[in-house]
Design a protein around this motif. Structure first.
Motif, PDB file in Angstrom:
ATOM      1  N   LYS B  67       0.945  -1.060  -0.038  1.00 36.30           N
ATOM      2  CA  LYS B  67       0.088  -0.050  -0.102  1.00 36.30           C
ATOM      3  C   LYS B  67       0.774   1.272  -0.016  1.00 36.30           C
ATOM      4  O   LYS B  67       2.038   1.195   0.325  1.00 36.30           O
ATOM      5  CB  LYS B  67      -0.911   0.094   1.285  1.00 36.30           C
ATOM      6  CG  LYS B  67      -1.843  -1.119   1.516  1.00 36.30           C
ATOM      7  CD  LYS B  67      -2.972  -0.551   2.534  1.00 36.30           C
ATOM      8  CE  LYS B  67      -2.325  -0.895   3.861  1.00 36.30           C
ATOM      9  NZ  LYS B  67      -3.271  -0.858   4.897  1.00 36.30           N
ATOM     10  N   LEU B 142      -9.348  -3.390   2.775  1.00 33.90           N
ATOM     11  CA  LEU B 142      -8.853  -2.225   2.109  1.00 33.90           C
ATOM     12  C   LEU B 142      -7.634  -2.365   1.359  1.00 33.90           C
ATOM     13  O   LEU B 142      -7.436  -1.887   0.510  1.00 33.90           O
ATOM     14  CB  LEU B 142      -8.804  -1.203   3.317  1.00 33.90           C
ATOM     15  CG  LEU B 142     -10.112  -0.642   3.776  1.00 33.90           C
ATOM     16  CD1 LEU B 142      -9.834   0.146   5.134  1.00 33.90           C
ATOM     17  CD2 LEU B 142     -10.524   0.324   2.776  1.00 33.90           C
ATOM     18  N   ALA B 146      -6.423  -1.617  -2.251  1.00 27.00           N
ATOM     19  CA  ALA B 146      -5.399  -0.892  -2.873  1.00 27.00           C
ATOM     20  C   ALA B 146      -4.616  -1.533  -3.852  1.00 27.00           C
ATOM     21  O   ALA B 146      -4.213  -1.106  -4.683  1.00 27.00           O
ATOM     22  CB  ALA B 146      -4.660  -0.502  -1.556  1.00 27.00           C
ATOM     23  N   ASN B 149      -6.353  -1.184  -7.081  1.00 28.15           N
ATOM     24  CA  ASN B 149      -6.009  -0.017  -7.583  1.00 28.15           C
ATOM     25  C   ASN B 149      -4.795   0.353  -8.217  1.00 28.15           C
ATOM     26  O   ASN B 149      -4.244   0.771  -9.451  1.00 28.15           O
ATOM     27  CB  ASN B 149      -6.229   1.221  -6.609  1.00 28.15           C
ATOM     28  CG  ASN B 149      -7.756   1.273  -6.175  1.00 28.15           C
ATOM     29  OD1 ASN B 149      -8.383   0.885  -6.970  1.00 28.15           O
ATOM     30  ND2 ASN B 149      -7.904   2.085  -5.111  1.00 28.15           N
ATOM     31  N   HIS B 210     -11.828   5.470   4.526  1.00 29.28           N
ATOM     32  CA  HIS B 210     -10.732   4.740   3.941  1.00 29.28           C
ATOM     33  C   HIS B 210     -11.433   4.316   2.547  1.00 29.28           C
ATOM     34  O   HIS B 210     -10.505   4.499   1.313  1.00 29.28           O
ATOM     35  CB  HIS B 210     -10.194   3.779   4.571  1.00 29.28           C
ATOM     36  CG  HIS B 210      -9.420   4.041   5.883  1.00 29.28           C
ATOM     37  ND1 HIS B 210      -8.279   4.936   5.883  1.00 29.28           N
ATOM     38  CD2 HIS B 210      -9.925   3.838   7.289  1.00 29.28           C
ATOM     39  CE1 HIS B 210      -8.039   5.069   7.301  1.00 29.28           C
ATOM     40  NE2 HIS B 210      -8.940   4.388   8.054  1.00 29.28           N
ATOM     41  N   SER B 211     -12.478   3.783   2.389  1.00 25.99           N
ATOM     42  CA  SER B 211     -12.873   3.111   1.332  1.00 25.99           C
ATOM     43  C   SER B 211     -13.166   4.408   0.280  1.00 25.99           C
ATOM     44  O   SER B 211     -13.024   4.238  -0.992  1.00 25.99           O
ATOM     45  CB  SER B 211     -14.039   2.247   1.425  1.00 25.99           C
ATOM     46  OG  SER B 211     -15.223   2.981   1.900  1.00 25.99           O
ATOM     47  N   HIS B 214     -10.176   5.708  -1.083  1.00 26.15           N
ATOM     48  CA  HIS B 214      -9.442   4.445  -2.343  1.00 26.15           C
ATOM     49  C   HIS B 214     -10.266   4.655  -3.574  1.00 26.15           C
ATOM     50  O   HIS B 214      -9.974   4.725  -4.715  1.00 26.15           O
ATOM     51  CB  HIS B 214      -9.717   3.179  -1.946  1.00 26.15           C
ATOM     52  CG  HIS B 214      -8.595   2.710  -1.018  1.00 26.15           C
ATOM     53  ND1 HIS B 214      -7.143   2.767  -1.357  1.00 26.15           N
ATOM     54  CD2 HIS B 214      -8.543   2.119   0.169  1.00 26.15           C
ATOM     55  CE1 HIS B 214      -6.468   2.503  -0.172  1.00 26.15           C
ATOM     56  NE2 HIS B 214      -7.317   1.918   0.704  1.00 26.15           N
ATOM     57  N   THR B 217      -9.073   8.056  -5.371  1.00 26.44           N
ATOM     58  CA  THR B 217      -7.876   7.593  -5.992  1.00 26.44           C
ATOM     59  C   THR B 217      -8.150   7.055  -7.251  1.00 26.44           C
ATOM     60  O   THR B 217      -7.718   7.333  -8.201  1.00 26.44           O
ATOM     61  CB  THR B 217      -6.712   7.231  -5.205  1.00 26.44           C
ATOM     62  OG1 THR B 217      -7.443   6.593  -4.127  1.00 26.44           O
ATOM     63  CG2 THR B 217      -5.687   7.987  -4.970  1.00 26.44           C
TER      64      THR B 217
END
Lengths: 236, 295
Positions: B67, B142, B146, B149, B210-211, B214, B217
């Motif tokens: 991450k 998470l 990540a 992504n 946090h989600s 993500h 981004t």
């Protein structure tokens, strides 16, 4: 940056113009640093685009990235607002004698905005979400002060440009405190734009801004609004 | 002096990159982690100069399994590791390794502490090491997101490189968006049975920030590679539209039973087409109203 390059060329053409040449080890770009009139030192390099990085250095950590993005975001919002203010002024006074003067100042602001658009796009900075608000507020401010006549428009210009210059100065101070060498390009850009804004401020004063009745009140009101706008645009 | 330092830093950064790129095989990984970490910890600013888009993503490519947080924690080297001697592995990196191992067991145990415990065991750690995870299942999901992504970013960088080298044509924006979203959603296919559970975990209040980060981004990356360089309200409207498309398509996907999720991709096509049509209509309306020539 364009003006800096031009000044640099003029400096070279004159005999005995003080200039120092140095080479950057990484990209082997020849950089000219010279003293331009007024004691400011300007770095000009026509080959700027070949540098290893753009206007801001790649951020070392999230805090630096946040700080740099905030600076760019609020500066972009500021130039956008200034643009709209001049647009408002032109809408009212465009066909009077002061029209060409305001148009000239507007054109410089357009260049500033273009530069910041470039920087934001290149560095993937989020623009402020309040842009539509500054769009309307700026235009309304410009138009309403212009309705008070040429002195009103000039008073608005003086107030706004003074706020913006103060704001740029505090940014320059902050960056210089942190690491002047690391942020050298950003500092140069902000310095150049601040000088332009100071010119506009002086132009406003020259053209009878202070003769406006209620000048002190208007000026302070506008400056308060600018401070609030700056505070908010940094965060949202 | 500053330029000399810059040269040294670049040199070290390239060595670090080189080490990181060879870090592919699992058993050699820890040795390289250690040396790469030691190199990174020596130099003060560790990311290679990377403001041009390709280099920015070369950096991403060099750390495919971590991450962003674990990269940053290497650099600031806070000594919270408490790990045994030679591998300078931080806690985040250890957690990342456990999560990656735990993904194998998700089909069996779901997104839960059991999967994490099973993953820890395959790494030779006791299953009691799940004690270091206060938000185990959430962090596992998470971490997976990540990872997806950054995989997507790698793929998009590759494509971008091909286009820049002239080896491929630039795609139309709608095609690009469709391909990117499809590619990203396909990464869920191995876990599709348990994905509803993962989605509900992401909706827990402590996981929502946090989600969302993500997700934002992800959407920002996709639009950046699609060529969006807007700096006005369009920045927001485009991202909002893509977020809507992505979320609804994800929901359709978890309920889809057609072969190879064909229904989902059709749904995606239609949604993108909707957005394109809406944008065209708005532009036409603006033209009529004379609003398009401002500034």
């Amino acid at each position: 940056m364009q003006r800096a390059a031009n000044t640099a060329l003029h400096g070279c053409a004159q005999a005995g113009g003080p200039a120092v040449f140095s080479r950057c080890f990484i990209c082997r770009v020849t950089v000219m640093t010279l003293r331009v009139g007024g004691g400011r030192s300007v770095t000009a390099s026509p080959w700027q685009s070949s540098r290893a990085y753009g206007v801001i250095p790649p951020p070392r950590d999230p805090e630096e990235k946040e700080m740099l993005h905030r600076i760019l975001r609020v500066d972009h919002a500021g130039e956008y607002g200034a643009n709209r203010i001049y647009a408002g002024q032109m809408a009212v006074l465009g066909r009077t004698r002061t029209g060409p003067l305001i148009q000239e100042m507007w054109d410089q602001e357009k260049k500033h905005l273009e530069k910041f658009n470039e920087i934001l796009a290149e560095n993937r900075v989020r623009p402020t979400a309040l842009l539509p608000l500054w769009n309307i507020a700026g235009f309304v401010l410009g138009a309403s002060t212009a309705v008070l006549g040429k002195e009103g428009a000039m008073a608005c210009t003086v107030a706004v440009e003074e706020s913006i210059s103060e704001h740029y100065n505090s940014q320059i101070r902050a960056l210089m405190e942190k690491d002047p060498e690391r942020y050298i390009e950003l500092l140069n850009i902000i310095k150049e734009f601040r000088d332009d804004e100071m010119d506009h401020h002086d132009t406003g004063l020259e053209h009878d801004a202070e003769t406006l009745p209620g000048y002190w009140l208007l000026k302070n009101a506008i400056q308060l609004g600018c401070k609030a706008a700056i505070y908010v645009s940094q965060r949202i | 002096m500053a330029s000399l330092l810059r040269v040294l830093r670049t040199g070290r950064a390239f060595r670090g990159l080189g080490n990181a790129l060879t870090r592919q095989s699992g058993s050699l990984r820890r040795g390289f982690y250690g040396s790469a970490l030691r190199l990174e910890n020596e130099s003060k600013s560790d990311k290679p100069p990377s403001s041009s888009s390709t280099m920015y993503h070369e950096h991403y490519q060099a750390h495919p399994n971590e991450k962003g947080d674990s990269i940053r924690s290497n650099m600031s080297y806070q000594d919270q590791s408490g790990e045994h001697g030679e591998e300078y592995e931080t806690e985040e990196q250890l957690q990342a390794r456990i999560f990656t191992a735990a993904l194998e067991f998700v089909q069996q145990y779901g997104w839960s502490m059991e999967a994490i415990a099973a993953g820890a065991e395959t790494l030779g750690l006791s299953s009691a090491s799940t004690g270091m995870f206060s938000n185990g299942a959430g962090d596992l999901v998470l971490h997976f997101i990540a990872q997806c992504n950054s995989n997507l970013t790698d793929i998009l960088t590759e494509q971008h490189k091909h286009v820049q080298l002239g080896q491929a044509e630039t795609k139309k924006t709608s095609d690009f968006l469709r391909d990117a979203v499809e590619c990203r959603l396909r990464m869920y296919i191995p876990y599709i049975e348990t994905w509803p559970q993962a989605m509900s975990i992401l909706l827990l209040p402590h996981n929502i920030p946090h989600s969302l980060k993500h997700l934002s981004t992800l959407v920002d990356d996709i639009w950046y590679y699609a060529g969006d360089r807007s700096t006005d309200m369009n920045w927001y409207t485009k991202r909002a539209a893509l977020t809507g498309i992505y979320n609804t398509t994800e929901l359709v996907m978890v309920q889809d039973s057609s072969p190879d999720f064909q229904d989902t991709w059709n749904f995606l096509d239609n949604r993108i087409q909707d957005v394109v049509n809406m944008a065209t209509t708005i532009k036409q309306l603006k033209n009529i109203a004379g609003m398009n020539q401002r500034q």
